[in-house]
Design a protein around this motif. Structure first.
Motif, PDB file in Angstrom:
ATOM      1  N   THR A  33       0.792  -1.082   0.068  1.00 58.68           N
ATOM      2  CA  THR A  33      -0.015  -0.065  -0.020  1.00 58.68           C
ATOM      3  C   THR A  33       0.813   1.235  -0.241  1.00 58.68           C
ATOM      4  O   THR A  33       1.798   1.202   0.767  1.00 58.68           O
ATOM      5  N   SER A  66       2.898  -0.526  -6.207  1.00 65.65           N
ATOM      6  CA  SER A  66       2.037  -1.011  -4.941  1.00 65.65           C
ATOM      7  C   SER A  66       0.639  -1.220  -5.683  1.00 65.65           C
ATOM      8  O   SER A  66       0.209  -0.962  -7.052  1.00 65.65           O
ATOM      9  N   THR A  67      -0.426  -1.739  -4.898  1.00 63.55           N
ATOM     10  CA  THR A  67      -1.686  -2.353  -5.474  1.00 63.55           C
ATOM     11  C   THR A  67      -2.639  -1.528  -4.902  1.00 63.55           C
ATOM     12  O   THR A  67      -3.771  -1.215  -5.444  1.00 63.55           O
ATOM     13  N   ARG A  68      -2.626  -0.587  -3.679  1.00 58.66           N
ATOM     14  CA  ARG A  68      -3.409   0.136  -3.154  1.00 58.66           C
ATOM     15  C   ARG A  68      -3.016   1.768  -2.789  1.00 58.66           C
ATOM     16  O   ARG A  68      -1.601   1.629  -2.678  1.00 58.66           O
ATOM     17  N   GLU A  70      -3.735   4.933  -0.135  1.00 60.78           N
ATOM     18  CA  GLU A  70      -4.378   5.714   0.823  1.00 60.78           C
ATOM     19  C   GLU A  70      -3.989   7.265   0.704  1.00 60.78           C
ATOM     20  O   GLU A  70      -2.825   7.371   0.921  1.00 60.78           O
ATOM     21  N   THR A  88      -6.826   6.218 -10.314  1.00 60.07           N
ATOM     22  CA  THR A  88      -7.020   4.943  -9.683  1.00 60.07           C
ATOM     23  C   THR A  88      -8.347   4.208 -10.198  1.00 60.07           C
ATOM     24  O   THR A  88      -9.179   4.947 -10.920  1.00 60.07           O
ATOM     25  N   ASP A 103      -9.343   5.646  -0.220  1.00 61.07           N
ATOM     26  CA  ASP A 103      -8.782   4.383  -0.530  1.00 61.07           C
ATOM     27  C   ASP A 103      -9.273   4.052  -1.764  1.00 61.07           C
ATOM     28  O   ASP A 103     -10.219   4.100  -2.443  1.00 61.07           O
ATOM     29  N   THR A 105      -7.692   1.139  -5.529  1.00 59.32           N
ATOM     30  CA  THR A 105      -6.677   0.276  -6.070  1.00 59.32           C
ATOM     31  C   THR A 105      -5.974   1.035  -7.206  1.00 59.32           C
ATOM     32  O   THR A 105      -6.546   2.035  -8.048  1.00 59.32           O
TER      33      THR A 105
END
Length: 114
Positions: A33, A66-68, A70, A88, A103, A105
């Motif tokens: 993340t 990264s995949t996520r 924040e 995103t 938040d 992806t």
């Protein structure tokens, strides 16, 4: 790639003045993340500066890996939020005091076209 424990500082300038800045950290390992806090200078700044900062953050190698994501964005800052949603998928936002937490992806990079 930078050390995930070390925050990266990213700036967008207008001449000698910093008009937008972000701190970025990533979780250790691939597919983790990325976390960022985005800020713009008070007063008038050139249109597109906030979007340029989002692009600079999203194009960092450790963020791309990264995949996520924040992100913390000032409440009411539509340019930051719009560009984050464009870069995103599955973005969810919620207010938190004077900020908005996003938040989302991070899409996988597209393979190069032949």
């Amino acid at each position: 790639m930078s050390n995930p424990d070390t925050p990266r500082h990213v700036e967008v300038k207008d001449g000698d003045q910093t008009v937008a800045a972000a701190e970025v950290t990533t979780a250790e390992g691939a597919e983790g993340t990325a976390r960022t806090s985005l800020h713009a200078a008070s007063g008038h700044i050139p249109p597109g500066s906030r979007a340029s900062l989002v692009d600079a953050v999203m194009d960092l190698p450790e963020v791309r890996a990264s995949t996520r994501l924040e992100a913390t964005v000032p409440l009411g800052d539509g340019e930051f939020l719009q560009r984050l949603r464009e870069r995103t998928t599955d973005a969810v936002t919620r207010p938190a005091g004077s900020t908005v937490l996003l938040d989302a992806t991070i899409p996988s990079p597209r393979p190069p076209e032949p």
